[in-house]
Design a protein around this motif. Structure first.
Motif, PDB file in Angstrom:
ATOM      1  N   ARG A 168       8.655  11.572  -9.841  1.00  0.00           N
ATOM      2  CA  ARG A 168       7.917  11.718 -11.097  1.00  0.00           C
ATOM      3  C   ARG A 168       8.833  11.580 -12.314  1.00  0.00           C
ATOM      4  O   ARG A 168       8.388  11.746 -13.451  1.00  0.00           O
ATOM      5  CB  ARG A 168       7.198  13.062 -11.128  1.00  0.00           C
ATOM      6  CG  ARG A 168       5.976  13.090 -10.211  1.00  0.00           C
ATOM      7  CD  ARG A 168       5.261  14.416 -10.261  1.00  0.00           C
ATOM      8  NE  ARG A 168       4.028  14.384  -9.490  1.00  0.00           N
ATOM      9  CZ  ARG A 168       3.306  15.450  -9.175  1.00  0.00           C
ATOM     10  NH1 ARG A 168       3.711  16.652  -9.571  1.00  0.00           N
ATOM     11  NH2 ARG A 168       2.197  15.335  -8.466  1.00  0.00           N
ATOM     12  N   LEU A 189       5.666   7.246 -10.005  1.00  0.00           N
ATOM     13  CA  LEU A 189       5.755   6.396  -8.824  1.00  0.00           C
ATOM     14  C   LEU A 189       5.536   4.929  -9.180  1.00  0.00           C
ATOM     15  O   LEU A 189       6.241   4.041  -8.680  1.00  0.00           O
ATOM     16  CB  LEU A 189       4.724   6.843  -7.781  1.00  0.00           C
ATOM     17  CG  LEU A 189       4.662   6.029  -6.484  1.00  0.00           C
ATOM     18  CD1 LEU A 189       6.028   5.933  -5.827  1.00  0.00           C
ATOM     19  CD2 LEU A 189       3.656   6.662  -5.516  1.00  0.00           C
ATOM     20  N   PRO A 237       2.310   5.023  -0.349  1.00  0.00           N
ATOM     21  CA  PRO A 237       1.692   6.341  -0.171  1.00  0.00           C
ATOM     22  C   PRO A 237       1.590   7.076  -1.502  1.00  0.00           C
ATOM     23  O   PRO A 237       2.304   6.769  -2.451  1.00  0.00           O
ATOM     24  CB  PRO A 237       2.666   7.057   0.776  1.00  0.00           C
ATOM     25  CG  PRO A 237       3.989   6.402   0.509  1.00  0.00           C
ATOM     26  CD  PRO A 237       3.667   4.955   0.206  1.00  0.00           C
ATOM     27  N   ALA A 238       0.673   8.033  -1.548  1.00  0.00           N
ATOM     28  CA  ALA A 238       0.554   8.862  -2.749  1.00  0.00           C
ATOM     29  C   ALA A 238       1.774   9.779  -2.849  1.00  0.00           C
ATOM     30  O   ALA A 238       2.412  10.110  -1.845  1.00  0.00           O
ATOM     31  CB  ALA A 238      -0.722   9.692  -2.684  1.00  0.00           C
ATOM     32  N   HIS A 239       2.081  10.169  -4.065  1.00  0.00           N
ATOM     33  CA  HIS A 239       3.244  11.034  -4.256  1.00  0.00           C
ATOM     34  C   HIS A 239       2.983  12.413  -3.658  1.00  0.00           C
ATOM     35  O   HIS A 239       1.919  13.005  -3.829  1.00  0.00           O
ATOM     36  CB  HIS A 239       3.556  11.195  -5.740  1.00  0.00           C
ATOM     37  CG  HIS A 239       4.650  12.183  -5.994  1.00  0.00           C
ATOM     38  ND1 HIS A 239       4.401  13.499  -6.320  1.00  0.00           N
ATOM     39  CD2 HIS A 239       6.004  12.060  -5.924  1.00  0.00           C
ATOM     40  CE1 HIS A 239       5.546  14.141  -6.464  1.00  0.00           C
ATOM     41  NE2 HIS A 239       6.527  13.291  -6.233  1.00  0.00           N
ATOM     42  N   THR A 240       3.976  12.922  -2.920  1.00  0.00           N
ATOM     43  CA  THR A 240       3.958  14.290  -2.399  1.00  0.00           C
ATOM     44  C   THR A 240       5.356  14.876  -2.557  1.00  0.00           C
ATOM     45  O   THR A 240       6.338  14.149  -2.717  1.00  0.00           O
ATOM     46  CB  THR A 240       3.575  14.330  -0.906  1.00  0.00           C
ATOM     47  OG1 THR A 240       4.568  13.610  -0.152  1.00  0.00           O
ATOM     48  CG2 THR A 240       2.201  13.710  -0.668  1.00  0.00           C
ATOM     49  N   SER A 249       0.851  -1.202   0.000  1.00  0.00           N
ATOM     50  CA  SER A 249       0.000   0.000   0.000  1.00  0.00           C
ATOM     51  C   SER A 249       0.881   1.244   0.000  1.00  0.00           C
ATOM     52  O   SER A 249       1.047   1.908   1.034  1.00  0.00           O
ATOM     53  CB  SER A 249      -0.918   0.007   1.229  1.00  0.00           C
ATOM     54  OG  SER A 249      -1.721  -1.149   1.269  1.00  0.00           O
TER      55      SER A 249
END
Length: 409
Positions: free
Chosen positions: A192, A271, A177-180, A175
């Motif tokens: 990216r 990602l 994490p979303a890209h930040t 799972s």
């Protein structure tokens, strides 16, 4: 003639005098060693505190009021930690001390000269025996500062490496994490980007050296390295756009030239591509252990068919035996015919196959005739099956297992 430079320095050792000398030393160090860093308020404050502490102690040592082993050097050690935290080379910190001593020494000689002009003694008499004490103080400080700088640098590297490894574990986990932007900042790497994933064997120094070399030769703007297991490091090269064949070629040549095994996956963007490139490199590494004679550089794209089919080695050997028959066996004649057939079927041309193998075209023609006699006349119709069987046979090599014909039975 009863006075010395120590006495004279004691006279100028009042707080106002020491502060004036400290300001001169600070300005020299700021302009000559840290011209960019002093614009940062926190750095400037620590530098000023360090200089004031050192000049105060040097004045006391020069005046004989303090032995050079006595001072508490907390101010100097604190500044060493600040320098290490900003990644400034130790050579710059060391140079700052010599610039400071130069300024201090200049002031001391001025005092000596003024006293000599007043007829209070010769320069030698006035300097007395305080020079070893002054240099003893600087030598002691530099030794302790060097040790603290190394401790701070190692701790920062360790905690930074652990933090990056924990983040990479999350990114590669079930799972992610979303890209930040936070992730990019913590990793020091742009997620990216278009990624080439690498797996490198050896210790950290060897892995860092190889990755740095590959980054330099491919002109990759970014690179990331984390330890995945003892002796195994995962690396990524990040590119701003599509990775073209020329870049892949540079990577191949660089690895081959240095003769150090590297497996690679990707290129893939974003990602998801970060994860995919690593997964492919991991599969290539697992396949490498099955290959008879793997190249130094193993790119997953080159062997993904083998990686898929060799998940069941017994089934792969059976397929090879059924498709190639006698040509699957381990002997010089079969090896030559297999290599020729693979080159001809891959290139679609006897002439190109001859050039690739470095033999005459007539030799290729004779070997293909023998292959037809052994395999039948329908080589063109079975091109796909034969290509797969030939690639698998090359990958499996002569492993010392039971003959391939036994697998067919």
């Amino acid at each position: 003639m009863g006075t010395t430079a120590s006495d004279e320095f004691g006279e100028v050792g009042e707080p106002g005098d020491v502060a004036a000398i400290a300001e001169t030393v600070h300005n020299a160090i700021a302009s000559r060693v840290f011209p960019h860093q002093v614009n940062e308020t926190a750095f400037e404050l620590k530098l000023r505190q360090c200089v004031r502490g050192n000049i105060g102690f040097l004045a006391d040592v020069a005046a004989g009021r303090l032995h050079h082993d006595e001072p508490d050097l907390g101010h100097a050690l604190a500044f060493a930690e600040v320098v290490a935290a900003r990644g400034i080379p130790f050579e710059d910190l060391e140079r700052a001390y010599w610039v400071g001593l130069e300024q201090f020494w200049d002031r001391w000689l001025t005092i000596v000269g003024e006293a000599a002009e007043r007829g209070e003694g010769t320069v030698t008499e006035l300097i007395g025996n305080r020079t070893p004490a002054v240099f003893g103080y600087v030598t002691r400080v530099l030794g302790l500062v060097s040790a603290r700088y190394d401790e701070a640098s190692n701790e920062l590297a360790r905690t930074g490496a652990e933090r990056r490894r924990a983040l990479v574990d999350e990114l590669l986990g079930a799972s992610p994490p979303a890209h930040t932007q936070f992730l990019d900042d913590e990793l020091g790497y742009r997620l990216r980007a278009c990624h080439v994933g690498l797996l490198l064997l050896g210790d950290r120094f060897q892995a860092e050296r190889r990755l740095a070399r590959l980054r330099h030769e491919t002109e990759a703007p970014a690179a990331l390295l984390v330890e995945r297991a003892p002796g195994l490091f995962a690396g990524w090269l990040g590119f701003p756009g599509r990775v073209d064949p020329a870049t892949v070629g540079v990577l191949r040549r660089a690895v081959s030239r240095h003769g150090e095994p590297v497996v690679a996956g990707g290129p893939a963007p974003g990602l998801a591509g970060f994860r995919r490139a690593h997964e492919e490199a991991t599969r290539a590494l697992a396949l490498r252990e099955s290959l008879a004679d793997p190249a130094d550089f193993l790119w997953y794209n080159d062997v993904r068919l083998e990686a898929f089919l060799l998940e069941n080695t017994a089934a792969a050997r059976r397929f090879v035996a059924e498709e190639l028959g006698e040509l699957a066996e381990a002997n010089e004649r079969a090896d030559r015919i297999r290599d020729t057939l693979l080159a001809a079927l891959s290139s679609g041309s006897q002439a190109r196959a001859a050039a690739e193998l470095g033999v005459h075209e007539n030799t290729v023609r004779l070997r293909l005739r023998t292959a037809t006699e052994l395999l039948g006349d329908d080589l063109a119709e079975r091109r796909t099956e034969l290509l797969v069987a030939l690639r698998l046979r090359r990958a499996l090599g002569n492993t010392g297992q039971a003959p391939f014909m036994d697998a067919a039975g």
